[in-house]
Design an enzyme around this catalytic site. Structure first.
Site, PDB file in Angstrom:
ATOM      1  N   CYS A  79      11.927  19.203  39.383  1.00  0.00           N
ATOM      2  CA  CYS A  79      12.734  17.608  39.805  1.00  0.00           C
ATOM      3  C   CYS A  79      11.590  17.969  40.864  1.00  0.00           C
ATOM      4  O   CYS A  79      11.780  19.216  41.880  1.00  0.00           O
ATOM      5  CB  CYS A  79      14.068  18.274  39.788  1.00  0.00           C
ATOM      6  SG  CYS A  79      15.350  16.969  40.796  1.00  0.00           S
ATOM      7  N   CYS A 192       9.095  11.226  41.029  1.00  0.00           N
ATOM      8  CA  CYS A 192      10.495  11.778  40.605  1.00  0.00           C
ATOM      9  C   CYS A 192      10.223  12.227  38.328  1.00  0.00           C
ATOM     10  O   CYS A 192      10.004  11.246  38.264  1.00  0.00           O
ATOM     11  CB  CYS A 192      11.707  10.737  40.519  1.00  0.00           C
ATOM     12  SG  CYS A 192      13.559  10.993  39.161  1.00  0.00           S
TER      13      CYS A 192
HETATM   14  N1  DGL Z   1      14.445  13.497  38.047  1.00  0.00           N
HETATM   15  C1  DGL Z   1      14.940  14.460  39.661  1.00  0.00           C
HETATM   16  C2  DGL Z   1      13.438  14.422  40.501  1.00  0.00           C
HETATM   17  O1  DGL Z   1      12.538  14.397  39.731  1.00  0.00           O
HETATM   18  C3  DGL Z   1      16.098  13.312  40.259  1.00  0.00           C
HETATM   19  C4  DGL Z   1      16.901  12.997  39.504  1.00  0.00           C
HETATM   20  C5  DGL Z   1      18.035  12.718  40.454  1.00  0.00           C
HETATM   21  O2  DGL Z   1      18.476  12.286  41.828  1.00  0.00           O
HETATM   22  O3  DGL Z   1      18.747  14.105  40.159  1.00  0.00           O
HETATM   23  O4  DGL Z   1      13.430  14.080  41.519  1.00  0.00           O
END
Ligand code: DGL
Length: 289
Positions: A79, A192
């Site tokens: 993430c 993301c």
């Molecule tokens: N998948 C997460 C990232 O790579 C973000 C998603 C979220 O905002 O929770 O930033």
């Protein structure tokens, strides 16, 4: 080299605020097919990207504590938001553990762009993070590329909870991508981990605006390579024993939803375990921070 605290047979823990980390998990499975994996979707706390930094840091430490209690030998912060906010604090807390984070691929984007203009799609929290802004300045100075930062409010949620509503998804992608292309961006960083999961929709939207090739940068592959390097250096790579490696899913929300996501997005059917949103450690009723 770190002293292996756990045997190579121990699993690697991978986590995200939801299913976004699948875009990293699939590369890890391809490159490290013998590793047992534990995937944690912190869906009850999603999205991370609109929360203040200290809240994200506290939650990431709680998730990591939960995984450490499951005796993971390494951690992948799949993430961008969690990495930008908390990877330094995580490394300080677990100095012996190989920890790999995901950051928007500004460097490969700077190397790929021909116009010198790169659009960065990410959460608000990622784009406001000090670690990210430092990286942006460094890469700008070294390569001269100009980065257009586009916070994609609601996009991770749309992918996570949108139940395949392609119209709503496309409207959102139009809103975020069209202005970047209009300003001359020929390279878009998917900053993301949720976004590579809708790469086909992103390409379709781009195709409505330009016939020119627009490069999409996703760092899932590089993250898996870095994990392989760190495990190798620590003597923690698991040798294959002819048995398929295990994958277990954990979620702080509904097991049925994560099971469905595994099936739809990865074509896999691992056991999925529901975890209390308070992230009580296994075998303990005490919430852990
Ligand atoms: N998948 C997460 C990232 O790579 C973000 C998603 C979220 O905002 O929770 O930033």
């Amino acid at each position: 080299m770190t002293t292996p605290a756990l045997p190579p047979d121990a699993p690697v823990g991978i986590f995200d605020s939801g299913v976004g980390g699948f875009s990293v998990l699939r590369h890890i499975q391809a490159q490290l097919p013998h590793e047992h994996l534990l995937y944690f979707a912190d869906t009850s706390f999603a999205p991370y990207g609109d929360k203040p930094e200290h809240v994200v840091i506290e939650r990431v430490l709680a998730v990591a504590g939960y995984l450490a209690a499951h005796r993971v030998k390494a951690l992948v912060v799949a993430c961008n938001t969690a990495t930008v906010a908390a990877v330094r604090v995580l490394r300080a807390r677990y100095p012996e553990m190989p920890i790999v984070g995901v950051e928007p691929g500004l460097k490969p984007a700077a190397a790929a762009t021909r116009t010198g203009i790169v659009g960065v799609l990410a959460t608000e929290r990622t784009l406001a993070g000090e670690k990210f802004l430092l990286l942006r300045d460094q890469i700008h100075q070294a390569h001269g590329a100009r980065f257009l930062l586009q916070p994609c409010v609601g996009l991770a949620d749309q992918i996570e909870f949108g139940a395949g509503d392609t119209q709503a998804l496309e409207a959102m992608l139009q809103r975020y991508i069209a202005p970047l292309l209009a300003q001359g961006a020929d390279t878009l960083v998917l900053g993301c981990t949720h976004y590579p999961l809708v790469q086909a929709s992103i390409e379709a939207v781009i195709g409505q605006h330009t016939a020119a090739e627009v490069m999409l940068i996703d760092t899932g592959d590089a993250v898996a390579r870095q994990l392989a390097r760190l495990l190798g250096a620590a003597g923690l790579l698991r040798a294959g024993d002819g048995q398929p490696a295990r994958l277990d899913g954990f979620t702080s929300a509904s097991a049925a939803a994560l099971t469905a996501a595994f099936s739809t997005l990865l074509g896999q059917d691992p056991p999925v375990h529901e975890v209390e949103a308070s992230l009580s450690r296994p075998g303990s009723a005490t919430p852990h921070i």
